[in-house]
Scaffold this motif. Structure first.
Motif, PDB file in Angstrom:
ATOM      1  N   PHE A  98       0.873  -1.174   0.000  1.00  0.00           N
ATOM      2  CA  PHE A  98       0.000   0.000   0.000  1.00  0.00           C
ATOM      3  C   PHE A  98       0.909   1.222   0.000  1.00  0.00           C
ATOM      4  CE2 PHE A  98      -2.676   3.361   1.598  1.00  0.00           C
ATOM      5  CZ  PHE A  98      -3.925   3.084   1.064  1.00  0.00           C
ATOM      6  N   GLY A  99       1.056   1.828  -1.189  1.00  0.00           N
ATOM      7  CA  GLY A  99       1.991   2.946  -1.315  1.00  0.00           C
ATOM      8  C   GLY A  99       1.349   4.177  -1.914  1.00  0.00           C
ATOM      9  N   ASP A 100       2.157   4.985  -2.574  1.00  0.00           N
ATOM     10  CA  ASP A 100       1.674   6.252  -3.133  1.00  0.00           C
ATOM     11  C   ASP A 100       0.585   6.046  -4.186  1.00  0.00           C
ATOM     12  OD1 ASP A 100       3.373   7.639  -1.500  1.00  0.00           O
ATOM     13  OD2 ASP A 100       4.945   7.904  -3.020  1.00  0.00           O
ATOM     14  N   ILE A 101       0.691   4.960  -4.962  1.00  0.00           N
ATOM     15  CA  ILE A 101      -0.334   4.678  -5.983  1.00  0.00           C
ATOM     16  C   ILE A 101      -1.695   4.512  -5.332  1.00  0.00           C
ATOM     17  CG2 ILE A 101      -1.138   2.926  -7.629  1.00  0.00           C
ATOM     18  CD1 ILE A 101       1.787   2.466  -8.393  1.00  0.00           C
ATOM     19  N   GLU A 102      -1.743   3.710  -4.294  1.00  0.00           N
ATOM     20  CA  GLU A 102      -3.007   3.456  -3.611  1.00  0.00           C
ATOM     21  C   GLU A 102      -3.502   4.708  -2.879  1.00  0.00           C
ATOM     22  OE1 GLU A 102      -1.156  -0.259  -4.667  1.00  0.00           O
ATOM     23  OE2 GLU A 102      -0.357   1.408  -3.465  1.00  0.00           O
ATOM     24  N   ARG A 103      -2.588   5.427  -2.247  1.00  0.00           N
ATOM     25  CA  ARG A 103      -2.985   6.658  -1.527  1.00  0.00           C
ATOM     26  C   ARG A 103      -3.597   7.669  -2.500  1.00  0.00           C
ATOM     27  NH1 ARG A 103       2.206   5.696   0.716  1.00  0.00           N
ATOM     28  NH2 ARG A 103       2.040   4.804   2.820  1.00  0.00           N
ATOM     29  N   SER A 104      -2.989   7.791  -3.666  1.00  0.00           N
ATOM     30  CA  SER A 104      -3.493   8.730  -4.666  1.00  0.00           C
ATOM     31  C   SER A 104      -4.892   8.348  -5.134  1.00  0.00           C
ATOM     32  CB  SER A 104      -2.537   8.777  -5.861  1.00  0.00           C
ATOM     33  OG  SER A 104      -3.024   9.652  -6.855  1.00  0.00           O
ATOM     34  N   LEU A 105      -5.104   7.047  -5.332  1.00  0.00           N
ATOM     35  CA  LEU A 105      -6.428   6.584  -5.756  1.00  0.00           C
ATOM     36  C   LEU A 105      -7.476   6.859  -4.687  1.00  0.00           C
ATOM     37  CD1 LEU A 105      -6.000   3.173  -7.596  1.00  0.00           C
ATOM     38  CD2 LEU A 105      -7.065   5.244  -8.480  1.00  0.00           C
ATOM     39  N   VAL A 106      -7.156   6.518  -3.443  1.00  0.00           N
ATOM     40  CA  VAL A 106      -8.093   6.749  -2.347  1.00  0.00           C
ATOM     41  C   VAL A 106      -8.440   8.230  -2.253  1.00  0.00           C
ATOM     42  CG1 VAL A 106      -8.350   6.720   0.163  1.00  0.00           C
ATOM     43  CG2 VAL A 106      -7.440   4.709  -1.021  1.00  0.00           C
ATOM     44  N   LYS A 107      -7.448   9.084  -2.414  1.00  0.00           N
ATOM     45  CA  LYS A 107      -7.664  10.535  -2.377  1.00  0.00           C
ATOM     46  C   LYS A 107      -8.602  10.974  -3.504  1.00  0.00           C
ATOM     47  CE  LYS A 107      -5.010  14.875  -2.219  1.00  0.00           C
ATOM     48  NZ  LYS A 107      -5.501  15.555  -3.429  1.00  0.00           N
ATOM     49  N   THR A 108      -8.388  10.417  -4.700  1.00  0.00           N
ATOM     50  CA  THR A 108      -9.231  10.759  -5.843  1.00  0.00           C
ATOM     51  C   THR A 108     -10.663  10.286  -5.637  1.00  0.00           C
ATOM     52  OG1 THR A 108      -7.348  10.633  -7.362  1.00  0.00           O
ATOM     53  CG2 THR A 108      -9.538  10.494  -8.334  1.00  0.00           C
ATOM     54  N   PHE A 109     -10.827   9.062  -5.168  1.00  0.00           N
ATOM     55  CA  PHE A 109     -12.177   8.550  -4.905  1.00  0.00           C
ATOM     56  C   PHE A 109     -12.903   9.438  -3.902  1.00  0.00           C
ATOM     57  CE2 PHE A 109     -10.367   4.003  -5.600  1.00  0.00           C
ATOM     58  CZ  PHE A 109     -10.453   4.168  -6.974  1.00  0.00           C
ATOM     59  N   THR A 110     -12.191   9.843  -2.867  1.00  0.00           N
ATOM     60  CA  THR A 110     -12.792  10.668  -1.819  1.00  0.00           C
ATOM     61  C   THR A 110     -13.187  12.036  -2.366  1.00  0.00           C
ATOM     62  OG1 THR A 110     -11.456   9.535  -0.139  1.00  0.00           O
ATOM     63  CG2 THR A 110     -12.454  11.651   0.472  1.00  0.00           C
ATOM     64  N   GLU A 111     -12.275  12.648  -3.133  1.00  0.00           N
ATOM     65  CA  GLU A 111     -12.551  13.973  -3.698  1.00  0.00           C
ATOM     66  C   GLU A 111     -13.722  13.946  -4.663  1.00  0.00           C
ATOM     67  OE1 GLU A 111      -8.022  15.869  -3.508  1.00  0.00           O
ATOM     68  OE2 GLU A 111      -8.793  15.030  -5.387  1.00  0.00           O
ATOM     69  N   LYS A 112     -13.850  12.865  -5.407  1.00  0.00           N
ATOM     70  CA  LYS A 112     -14.928  12.759  -6.390  1.00  0.00           C
ATOM     71  C   LYS A 112     -16.189  12.118  -5.815  1.00  0.00           C
ATOM     72  CE  LYS A 112     -11.909  12.631 -10.476  1.00  0.00           C
ATOM     73  NZ  LYS A 112     -12.486  13.784 -11.184  1.00  0.00           N
ATOM     74  N   ASP A 113     -16.166  11.867  -4.500  1.00  0.00           N
ATOM     75  CA  ASP A 113     -17.325  11.314  -3.798  1.00  0.00           C
ATOM     76  C   ASP A 113     -17.772   9.986  -4.409  1.00  0.00           C
ATOM     77  OD1 ASP A 113     -19.197  11.360  -1.767  1.00  0.00           O
ATOM     78  OD2 ASP A 113     -20.721  12.359  -2.985  1.00  0.00           O
ATOM     79  N   ILE A 114     -16.803   9.119  -4.681  1.00  0.00           N
ATOM     80  CA  ILE A 114     -17.084   7.797  -5.233  1.00  0.00           C
ATOM     81  C   ILE A 114     -16.898   6.753  -4.135  1.00  0.00           C
ATOM     82  CG2 ILE A 114     -16.332   6.040  -6.890  1.00  0.00           C
ATOM     83  CD1 ILE A 114     -15.461   8.335  -8.715  1.00  0.00           C
ATOM     84  N   PRO A 115     -17.944   6.023  -3.775  1.00  0.00           N
ATOM     85  CA  PRO A 115     -17.805   4.967  -2.766  1.00  0.00           C
ATOM     86  C   PRO A 115     -16.802   3.916  -3.254  1.00  0.00           C
ATOM     87  CG  PRO A 115     -20.116   5.366  -3.298  1.00  0.00           C
ATOM     88  CD  PRO A 115     -19.313   6.088  -4.321  1.00  0.00           C
TER      89      PRO A 115
END
Length: 398
Positions: A98-115
């Motif tokens: 679980f690194g920067d790739i995953e952190r970036s995705l989680v951040k994007t999902f959160t910002e775009k309000d995607i469950p």
């Protein structure tokens, strides 16, 4: 069920973490190509399937987000572009990574309000360490679902998916929610011209018929040439009349004022989102000036005819209504919009029957953020034919 009515689920993760095998395990059949070779999946690939307890879904298998090289970078870009069109995301984890790739995705999902769900795959090959589980849960605030594609617990996945699924996603396929009741009679006016598909009806008409039946209401379907007979000779007084937007002017002259009237395209505007923005933006038509640029967004790719609504009829109607020399740009499918969208005086979107609500909202987001007025086909045609207020009245406050 058509793909745009299905729940769209994006599958993301690194190469060789088992994204494709995960899809196959959920489907119970080999619908995605799997290989020990990292990077087997290149461009995003859509897989349609029915998930018991969820319904019709489209799973989008994406390329590994740790791909390398110039080609890999382009694959990653295409994978990330999928995010704007999905309802739910699945982030596949494995190998205690679980690194920067995953952190970036989680951040994007959160910002775009995607469950999103975190699925730790290949648990039969490499179980997650306790420190890793705590690390991921601490950083994301979510628990991981442990999964093995060889011995899949599909029900556990379905239960987890249900818990995060937006409630609105289960009912946003109903064009008539709050508009009709059981036993109501609804007249659908469906002109057949050279632009109509050969031997079949267009998707919004088919969807409308099904939705009306789901409400235990009654469909009466006719061409505009038979409408007067239906209303007068058969003495029918419908609870609602829905017309193809192109027939608005004639239909409004036949249907008495006390009978609610709208169009398939306006029903889709309410269903797909941006309805309030369309209401606000459509009257801009009266303010257009010589040289103004109008962007017309289609959602499908089709062969244009002399009766094509977006490429022929709407430009002609707008030019006649305004008396101005206007410039028109038509973008088919989900092609990229040429230039800066801020340079357009107005954006007119089709009904969007073949794209998801997410895709439509994402397509118009930039224009709305920049303050560019937006409308859709049905609202535009109702405005220039003088029936705008009547056509949207039935939707307001519902």
């Amino acid at each position: 069920m058509a793909k745009e009515l299905s729940i769209h689920i994006g599958i993301f993760g690194r190469r060789n973490f088992g994204k494709s095998s995960f899809i196959n395990a959920i489907a119970g059949q080999d619908i995605a190509i799997i290989s020990e070779v990292a990077g087997t999946t290149t461009d995003p690939v859509k897989k349609s399937l029915e998930i018991h307890g969820i319904g019709a879904t489209v799973m989008i298998d994406t390329a590994g987000l740790d791909d390398i090289g110039e080609l890999g970078r382009k694959r990653i870009e295409k994978s990330l572009a999928v995010i704007d069109s999905i309802d739910v995301a699945i982030l596949i984890l494995s190998e205690n990574t679980f690194g920067d790739i995953e952190r970036s995705l989680v951040k994007t999902f959160t910002e775009k309000d995607i469950p999103f769900l975190l699925v730790y795959n290949k648990v039969d090959v490499c179980r997650p360490e306790e420190f890793f589980i705590k690390k991921v849960e601490t950083e994301t605030g979510k628990k991981m679902l442990l999964f093995s594609s060889r011995e899949p617990d599909v029900q556990a996945f379905v239960d987890a998916l249900k818990r995060i699924m937006p409630e609105t996603r289960y009912n946003d396929n109903d064009m008539f929610m709050g508009l009709i009741r059981s036993g109501d009679l609804v007249v659908l006016v469906t002109p057949i011209d050279s632009a109509a598909p050969e031997g079949r009806m267009i998707l919004p008409q088919v969807q409308a018929i099904r939705n009306i039946l789901d409400h235990d209401a009654i469909n009466v379907v006719c061409k505009e040439t038979e409408l007067r007979k239906v209303l007068e000779e058969y003495r029918i007084k419908p609870a609602l009349v829905v017309t193809d937007s192109q027939a608005f002017k004639y239909v409004s002259s036949v249907v008495s004022e006390e009978i609610p009237l709208t169009s398939f395209s306006i029903l889709l505007a309410r269903l797909k989102g941006c309805f309030d923005k369309y209401l606000e933006g459509t009257p801009t038509i009266s303010k257009l000036q010589d040289g103004d640029r109008i962007l017309i967004l289609e959602s499908c790719t089709h062969h244009a005819t002399c009766e094509d609504i977006g490429r022929v009829k709407i430009p002609k109607l707008l030019s006649q209504f305004t008396g101005k020399e206007l410039e028109f740009t038509v973008v088919p499918g989900l092609d990229e919009i040429p230039g800066d969208i801020g340079c357009y005086s107005m954006v007119i979107q089709c009904g969007g029957c073949v794209i998801t609500r997410k895709q439509l909202e994402s397509r118009l987001r930039k224009a709305i953020e920049l303050g560019v007025p937006v409308s859709n086909y049905g609202m535009t045609i109702s405005y220039v034919t003088g029936v705008f207020q009547r056509a949207v009245k039935v939707m307001q406050g519902r």
